[in-house]
Design an enzyme around this catalytic site. Structure first.
Site, PDB file in Angstrom:
ATOM      1  N   GLU A  62       0.787  -1.244   0.000  1.00 29.10           N
ATOM      2  CA  GLU A  62       0.000   0.000   0.000  1.00 29.10           C
ATOM      3  C   GLU A  62       0.816   1.290   0.000  1.00 29.10           C
ATOM      4  OE1 GLU A  62      -2.735   0.043   3.259  1.00 29.10           O
ATOM      5  OE2 GLU A  62      -3.869  -1.661   2.512  1.00 29.10           O
ATOM      6  N   GLU A  68      -5.786  -8.334   1.607  1.00 32.29           N
ATOM      7  CA  GLU A  68      -6.212  -7.886   2.942  1.00 32.29           C
ATOM      8  C   GLU A  68      -7.683  -7.517   2.911  1.00 32.29           C
ATOM      9  OE1 GLU A  68      -4.186  -4.684   4.976  1.00 32.29           O
ATOM     10  OE2 GLU A  68      -2.222  -5.532   4.464  1.00 32.29           O
TER      11      GLU A  68
HETATM   12  C1  BGC Z   1      -2.677  -2.079   6.309  1.00 29.91           C
HETATM   13  C2  BGC Z   1      -2.506  -2.748   7.639  1.00 29.91           C
HETATM   14  C3  BGC Z   1      -3.524  -2.216   8.628  1.00 29.91           C
HETATM   15  C4  BGC Z   1      -4.902  -2.488   8.081  1.00 29.91           C
HETATM   16  C5  BGC Z   1      -6.046  -2.085   9.010  1.00 29.91           C
HETATM   17  C6  BGC Z   1      -4.127  -1.986   5.897  1.00 29.91           C
HETATM   18  O1  BGC Z   1      -4.330  -0.954   5.024  1.00 29.91           O
HETATM   19  O2  BGC Z   1      -1.922  -2.741   5.335  1.00 29.91           O
HETATM   20  O3  BGC Z   1      -1.194  -2.567   8.083  1.00 29.91           O
HETATM   21  O4  BGC Z   1      -3.373  -2.770   9.892  1.00 29.91           O
HETATM   22  O5  BGC Z   1      -5.040  -1.755   6.904  1.00 29.91           O
HETATM   23  O6  BGC Z   1      -6.115  -0.726   9.206  1.00 29.91           O
END
Ligand code: BGC
Length: 477
Positions: free
Chosen positions: A202, A389
Site C-alpha cells: 500500500e 487484505e
Molecule cells: C494495512 C494494515 C492495517 C490495516 C487495518 C491496511 O491498510 O496494510 O497494516 O493494519 O489496513 O487498518
C-alpha cells in the site's frame, strides 16, 4: 482506516452534511443475509490465507542486532500514537511465531502472508546483513512449511530503517538503490523456500500518511516530499519485482494496493467530477504507472508536475509485469466538490452519513469490494487478483476465554459474498486473505482497534480464538 484520516488532514474531508438520501439510495445487497455459499463455490484452487506485518506483530524492536525503524522512532514522539503506545512488544510474534502459525493452521488457512523487517535484516539500512535477522525468518518459513502453510513474503510493510529516513527516506532518489540492495539480499536468501512474493504494501497509505498529513512515520507534511516519494516508490516497486524474478526460480511476483470505492454524494456534475479526481488519487495513482499508463494527470492536472522528477529511462523503469495484484479493501468513500486547491474534493464521512462503520470510522460497505475487484479486473495488463487484505475492527470483549464477535463474522460473510459475486461474473480473483490472524499494533491507533481472528491479551500476551476464528475453521474445513 487511515486513508480517511489522510483525506481529512489534506483538507479533502468535508464537514457537517447528513446524507440520509444517499444511504437509502443504496440497497445493501449483502448485509444480514444468511450464508448461501460454501468454500467449494470459490473453486478448488482458491487461496485462503491470513496477513500480518512485521512492525505490527513482532515486537523485539531492539533484540538480536535489529536496527531502529522509522516506526520505532516515530512512536516515541509525543502525541504520535493514541495513548502513547508503541510496538516494542506488539503481539510478541518474534517469540510466539510457532504458536501463531499453529493457530493459523488450526483455523484451516493454507497461506500466511507476513512481512520482513528491513532493519532486522540490514540494521544500518545498507551494508552489513544480520545473521540473526536472517535466521529468524528462516525459522518462521520453516515452521510454516512444516505445518503445511505456504509462506507469502511482503518485502516492505512500512518499517524503513530510521537511518535511511534521516537521509530523506522515500523522498530521496537514492531509495531506489537502497531498496534494490535489500531486495537482492532477501530474495536470494529465501529463494529456495518461498515462491510467493509481494514487493510493497500500500504505497498510498504510508506515503500519503507519512509525507503529506504526518499521521504515520516519519510524520512529514510536505507536498514536495509526497510527490517524490510517489515517484521513487513506483520505480522501487517495479525494480523489486525484477530482482525477485531474477533471483527466485518460478516465482509468483505481486504487489499490493489499498483501494476504496469512491462515489459522488449525488449526481450533480461538479460532485461526479470531484469523485473522479478523488478516485484517481485513491485508486489509480500507483497501479497505472505500474501498468505503463503513467500517472492519472488527465483527471488530476496537478500530477503533470511529476514529470519534473523524471530522469532519463524512468518511463522504462516504472512498469513491471506482475503475476498478480493484491487488492486491499476496507471501506467506501463518498465525495463532494470543494474549493480546496489540488484535489478540489472532500469526503463526507460515514459518521456524517449515519451509516454502519468500524471502530476507525470506516464505512462497512461490502459491495465496494465487488466494485473494486471489477475495477482492477478491467485493466488489460492485470493477470490475476488476490484480495491480500480484508478485515474489520469491532469492539471485542474477552469473557471467560471467549470473544463473541458476531459483527466481524457478518462482515466476513458479506465481503466473501462480494468476492464470489465478482468471481461468478468472470473476475479473475484467485484468493482471499484475512487481515489479520491475531490482534496487533494498529499504527497511530496503537492497541485500541483490534482486527484479529485471535484475541491477544496485551498484558499477558495470551491468545484466545475469537468466534470469527472458529467460524473460519468451520467454513474452511
Ligand atoms: C494495512 C494494515 C492495517 C490495516 C487495518 C491496511 O491498510 O496494510 O497494516 O493494519 O489496513 O487498518
Amino acid at each position: 482506516m487511515n486513508r480517511r484520516e489522510w483525506l481529512k488532514r489534506t483538507g479533502i474531508l468535508g464537514t457537517g452534511l447528513i446524507l440520509s438520501n444517499l444511504v437509502s439510495a443504496h440497497t445493501l445487497l449483502f448485509t444480514n443475509r444468511a450464508l448461501d455459499f460454501v468454500k467449494e463455490d470459490f473453486g478448488k484452487d482458491f487461496l485462503w490465507g491470513v496477513a500480518s506485518s512485521a512492525y505490527q506483530s513482532e515486537g523485539a524492536w531492539n533484540l538480536d542486532n535489529k536496527g531502529e525503524s522509522t516506526w520505532d522512532y516515530f512512536s516515541r514522539k509525543k502525541g504520535a500514537i493514541e495513548r502513547g503506545e508503541n510496538a516494542d512488544v506488539a503481539a510478541d510474534f518474534y517469540h510466539r511465531y510457532e504458536e501463531d502459525i499453529e493457530l493459523i493452521k488450526s483455523m484451516n488457512f493454507k497461506v500466511f502472508r507476513f512481512s520482513i523487517s528491513w532493519p532486522r535484516i540490514i540494521p544500518s539500512g545498507t551494508g552489513d546483513v544480520s545473521a540473526k535477522g536472517i535466521k529468524f525468518y528462516h525459522k518462521v518459513i520453516d515452521k510454516c512449511i512444516s505445518e503445511g502453510i505456504e509462506p507469502w513474503i511482503t518485502l516492505y510493510h512500512w518499517d524503513l530503517p530510521q537511518i535511511l529516513e534521516e537521509q530523506g527516506g522515500w523522498a530521496n532518489r537514492k531509495i531506489i538503490d537502497w531498496f534494490k540492495e535489500y531486495v537482492e539480499v532477501v530474495s536470494k536468501e529465501y529463494a529456495g523456500k518461498v515462491k510467493n512474493w509481494m514487493v510493497i504494501n500500500e504505497q498510498l497509505s504510508f506515503i500519503g500518511n507519512g509525507y503529506m498529513n504526518g499521521i504515520f512515520a516519519p510524520g512529514d507534511k510536505k507536498l514536495g516530499k509526497f510527490m517524490k516519494a510517489v515517484h521513487y516508490s513506483v520505480i522501487s516497486q517495479s525494480e523489486g519485482g525484477r530482482i525477485i524474478r531474477k533471483n527466485v526460480p518460478n516465482a509468483n511476483v505481486g504487489t499490493t494496493f489499498v483501494t476504496t470505492y469512491v462515489e459522488p454524494i449525488n449526481q450533480e456534475k461538479k460532485n461526479i467530477e470531484a469523485a473522479k479526481r478523488m478516485d484517481a488519487i485513491m485508486n489509480r495513482l500507483f497501479i497505472e504507472p505500474c501498468l505503463g499508463l503513467g500517472y492519472p494527470e488527465d483527471t488530476v492536472p496537478m500530477l503533470k508536475k511529476m514529470k519534473k522528477l523524471y530522469e532519463k529511462g524512468d518511463e522504462e523503469l516504472m512498469p513491471f509485469d506482475f503475476d498478480f495484484i493484491g487488492v486491499q479493501y476496507y471501506f467506501r468513500t463518498v465525495a463532494q466538490s470543494s474549493i480546496m486547491p489540488g484535489m478540489r474534493a472532500k469526503e463526507i464521512t460515514a459518521e456524517q452519513r449515519g451509516v454502519p462503520r468500524n471502530e476507525m470510522n470506516g464505512e462497512i460497505y461490502p459491495e465496494g469490494l465487488y466494485h473494486q475487484l471489477k475495477f482492477f479486473d478491467s485493466y488489460k495488463g492485470i493477470k490475476n487478483l488476490i484480495v491480500t487484505e480484508n478485515g474489520t475492527c469491532v469492539p471485542d470483549v474477552l469473557e471467560n476465554g471467549r470473544v463473541h464477535d458476531t459483527l466481524r463474522i457478518q462482515y466476513f460473510k458479506d465481503h466473501l459474498a462480494a468476492v464470489l459475486k465478482a468471481k461468478r461474473e468472470g473476475v479473475k480473483v484467485s484468493g482471499y486473505f484475512v487481515w489479520s490472524p491475531t490482534d496487533n499494533f494498529e499504527w497511530d491507533k496503537g492497541y485500541r482497534t483490534r482486527f484479529g481472528l485471535v484475541y491477544v491479551d496485551f498484558q499477558t500476551l495470551n491468545r484466545y480464538m475469537k468466534d470469527s476464528g472458529f467460524w473460519f475453521k468451520e467454513f474452511l474445513k
